[in-house]
Design an enzyme around this catalytic site. Sequence first.
Site, short mmCIF file in Angstrom:
data_model
loop_
_atom_site.label_atom_id
_atom_site.label_comp_id
_atom_site.label_asym_id
_atom_site.label_seq_id
_atom_site.Cartn_x
_atom_site.Cartn_y
_atom_site.Cartn_z
N ASP A 376 0.80 -1.23 0.00
CA ASP A 376 0.00 0.00 0.00
C ASP A 376 0.82 1.27 0.00
O ASP A 376 0.32 2.33 -0.37
CB ASP A 376 -0.97 -0.01 1.19
CG ASP A 376 -2.11 -1.00 0.98
OD1 ASP A 376 -2.49 -1.23 -0.18
OD2 ASP A 376 -2.60 -1.55 1.97
N TYR A 461 -10.13 -1.09 1.66
CA TYR A 461 -9.88 -1.21 3.09
C TYR A 461 -9.63 0.15 3.74
O TYR A 461 -9.08 1.07 3.12
CB TYR A 461 -8.68 -2.12 3.37
CG TYR A 461 -9.09 -3.50 3.81
CD1 TYR A 461 -9.67 -3.69 5.05
CD2 TYR A 461 -8.95 -4.59 2.98
CE1 TYR A 461 -10.09 -4.94 5.47
CE2 TYR A 461 -9.35 -5.87 3.38
CZ TYR A 461 -9.92 -6.02 4.63
OH TYR A 461 -10.33 -7.27 5.03
#
Length: 753
Positions: A376, A461
Amino acid sequence: MNVKTVLILLVLALATIFALVCVLLTRARTPSACQHQPPEQEDTDDGQSLVFADLTPDEMVQVVRYLQGNLGVQLVDASRAKPSDNCIASVDVQVPAKAEVLRFLDGGGARPPREALAVLYFGNQPDPNVTEYVVGPLPRPVYHRDVTVQKYGGKVPYHRRPVTGKEYVDINTLIQRELRKAPRFLAACCESDGTDLAILTTAPRGFKSGDRATWFVLFHNVAGTGYYLLPVGLEVLVEHKDLHVSRWRLRQVFYNGRYFASVEDLESAFTTDLLEVVRMEKPQAEAVLGSMRPRHPPGSPGPLQYEPQGPRYSVRDNYVTFQGWSITFGMNPNSGPRLFDIRYRGERIVYELSLQEALALYGSNCPGGMSTRYLDGSFGIGRFAYELVRGLDCPYTATYVDRHYLVESDTPKTNQNSLCIFEHDAAVPLRRHFSDLQSLYYGGLRKNTLVIRAISTLINYDYIWDFMFHGSGAMEVRVHATGYISSSFFHGRGTDYGNRVGPHTLGTMHLHHIHYKVDLDVAGQLNSLETQDMGYQLMKDPWSMQNTIERLYLRRKRLEREDEAAFPLNSPMPRYVSFASPKPNKWGHPRSYRVQITSFAGEHLPTSSSMERSISWGRYQLAVTRRKEEEPTSTSIYNQNDPWTPTVAFADFIDNDTITNEDLVAWISVGFLHVPHAEDVPNTVTVGNGVGFFLRPYNYFDEDPSVDSPDSIYFSGEQDAGACGSNPLACLPSTAACAPHLPPFHYGGFLNL
């Protein structure tokens, strides 16, 4: 005046008196506004914390102007740049070397020059590459130097660059153009012409260095809800390596367990009845799977946390103080929250505490899911930390701070109110004892904690990043995962890879791995690593030699080298691991801080994997290395798109250097395996989905430092516990009998999207 008139006036007078009495009584019962008192003065920073400060928007603008005028090449705004252009990808602060900073903070030395780190994509060159420049001094730069070779040993190959928003737009245009070649299939399978389908990227993008071919998963897109739970079974592989967008192509198509060479082949198989199509109705917003819209009208509000006399912490610029703690905070647009110069009672305990990376690794029987290993940091953990919702993401009365960044644009952006700071009452004692033997008394202390929080939304998320500071001198770092699960189209043996959570939706199993850097300086820079654990010794009972006893004893060990201090994931680790100073406390023990990890991580990847070295930090639950300025981070934003030849490989940090009386860094991995289930719809809940670690004083003090807290409570059986003078809790009915001032609710989090 007649009697009737007198009576009327008398009645009116009585009514007026009655009304006034009612008003006065009502006012008496209305709590007054809380009178704020400033926190105790403990600010001795004098602006020193600004040596770590994130760049201001004006500084970012000045760096961009300097680069545009001094590199001798044309720079295109990254928001519009083609792969064949040159552009500024990002600008962030260049934190000075630790030795320079400590000379300034501790030794009275000069303030280090303020500099920026600029990342540029050079696509319009004979040898396209990624180059990093240090630019300074700020705020008016006059020099730049290329640090790419110094940091990475060579130029960064162009294919390793993160995918830009413009690149995704061009890919989506290509996919939409290709989908128009299968109109009958799309109408049958999805009640769609393709324009209302959303695409979701996967990563990495191929099988070897130099590849840039990405699987994209297609979903029904319903306004106002997360599309991640609505896969239509169609996935496409796009080759987008070429610098010229016109040469990109769709290489492969997957639908419901079958692979096709092109969209035309898919359409042909459908029209000739050689394809089994799962016909899906277009979902409606009011009944869509995963909708977060409330199903019931609002009820009465829940408990509200507020400070009767105002915040007991102080925030100035990037510096916060609270009951002996002082912390400098910031946000890296790639790797997220970072803290510096954490002190308790004036003594530095941690020089740097920073998030490094968040890995999400998936399994599926669809190509997109089975190949996904999101790193990420390459997407932007800090960049996508959006505005927090007052009263839900953080307490309503928390302090909210804006963060600025410059990524994929020549213009700075602001995520307003994207970091919050608050004091939290954990509703559990930090310590307490009720004495019912010998003498009767009660003593205790509430567990009040300072919290620094940000929340990053990374596609589906949401990660809640917490940094907590306790009255006992302990620090707690915690991450919770929430948001939408990612999913695959349910077909075949799908339940080998997760659980079915909708008519055509497979919640795909995945791992979360989070990595942190903790540069501890415990009672000075030079520390050693000590471990302690338990053992049993079988011995004859000293007072009854014919019997034996298993005596519990303490095993102590000092680790000498890095190899000893690299603790593999899911292998037994000593229960006590401490950074120890050569300085003793009052009782002769080394002043130390203990690292205590709470994690349930699964195996990050087999070491035989061709891409494992790019996430080799995941091998270890804890690794302690000697600090080196040339090892500032455990990973790189370039690892995502070339994990086969990683730009930074953490495994190389562990080279068996001595770690006795050295400046040491703890690298900590936490995580958990997530097998999605029905209760993950609409969102994964934070309950049970939190991991982290503590940094706890271990013989660092001579006693628990919280004994000095003004919040301590003590009263004996001989005292009147209801008297304010004997028990501060008895003062609350009067000191807290006020109404908090709540600012109007406002949310602007959608403005920068």
